[in-house]
Design an enzyme around this catalytic site. Sequence first.
Site, PDB file in Angstrom:
ATOM      1  N   ALA A   1       0.831  -1.209   0.000  1.00 30.41           N
ATOM      2  CA  ALA A   1       0.000   0.000   0.000  1.00 30.41           C
ATOM      3  C   ALA A   1       0.862   1.255   0.000  1.00 30.41           C
ATOM      4  O   ALA A   1       0.614   2.198  -0.764  1.00 30.41           O
ATOM      5  CB  ALA A   1      -0.936  -0.009   1.207  1.00 30.41           C
ATOM      6  N   TYR A   2       1.877   1.263   0.845  1.00 30.88           N
ATOM      7  CA  TYR A   2       2.771   2.418   0.921  1.00 30.88           C
ATOM      8  C   TYR A   2       3.468   2.644  -0.423  1.00 30.88           C
ATOM      9  O   TYR A   2       3.494   3.767  -0.944  1.00 30.88           O
ATOM     10  CB  TYR A   2       3.799   2.197   2.025  1.00 30.88           C
ATOM     11  CG  TYR A   2       4.721   3.380   2.255  1.00 30.88           C
ATOM     12  CD1 TYR A   2       4.307   4.464   3.031  1.00 30.88           C
ATOM     13  CD2 TYR A   2       5.994   3.410   1.701  1.00 30.88           C
ATOM     14  CE1 TYR A   2       5.141   5.544   3.244  1.00 30.88           C
ATOM     15  CE2 TYR A   2       6.843   4.486   1.907  1.00 30.88           C
ATOM     16  CZ  TYR A   2       6.405   5.552   2.680  1.00 30.88           C
ATOM     17  OH  TYR A   2       7.248   6.629   2.892  1.00 30.88           O
TER      18      TYR A   2
END
Length: 253
Positions: free
Chosen positions: A156-157
Amino acid sequence: MTRLLENKVAIVTGAGQGIGAGVARVFAREGARLVLAGRHLESLESTQRGVAALGADSVCVVADVSVTADCGNLVRETLKQFGSLDCAVNNAGTEGVLAPAAEYPEENFDHVIAVNLKGVWNCMRFQIPEILKRGGGSIVNVSSALAEVAQYNMCAYLASKYGVVGLSKAAALDYATQGLRVNALLPGLVETPMMTKMMAAHPSLREPLLAAEPIGRFGRPEELGEAAAWLCSDRASFQTGSSMVVDGGYLLR
C-alpha cells in the site's frame, strides 16, 4: 542576501512532526509565511513556536488531507490569513502496516491510499487555482525513495508513493505553460516519529537499514526542508516534473 522564500506564502501539510516540521523550520529561516496543517493542534502549535523563534508569521489549521472539505478549508484559511498562496509542500502521510500483498488488510490499504495519494490530489486541486492567480508558483509533493525500487510487505505504501510521482508529473505537464511547477521529493531513511514507531515495532530492521545507507546515517528532517525550499524558490525556475531523491545514497545499492 535575499532569502530564498522571502514573503512567499507556503502551506506545509503534516507539519506537526518529522519532515513536515523540518520543512517548516527551513521555510521560516528562508522568509516564508507559513500555514501549518495537520491532524493534531498540539503538535502544530509546537512547530509554530519553533518557526516563531525564527521570525516567521504562521497560522495552524487542523486538517485531514483525506477529507476533501478539510483541504478546501485549508486553502480558504490561507487566503483569509495571508491573502494569497505561492507554494505548498504536500507532505502528510502514513506508513500503514507490514504484510504481504495478498494478506494486506483492505481497510488499511484504503486508508494509506486515501492519505498518501488521494490526499495529495485533494490538496493540489484547491491549491492550484490560487497559485495560478498569482501567475504561478511551486508545489512539492513528498513521495519516497522507495518509489524508485521496492520493499517487502509494503504494497500500500509503495503503491501510494509511486502514485505521488505519477500525479506530480501529470500536474507538472498540465500547468507547465501557466507558470506552475510541480515536483516530487523522494526522501530516503529519515529520523522521524514515523520511522521511530516502525523501528519500535520491528527492532530487527534498524541495523540492516542503517547498513544500507552509504552515507553512514539516517537523514534529518531539515535536510529534506533544504531541498523543498530550493524547489519552491525562484532559483528552481526550470525544474518541473522531476523526482528529486534525497536519500544519502540509499538507492545506489
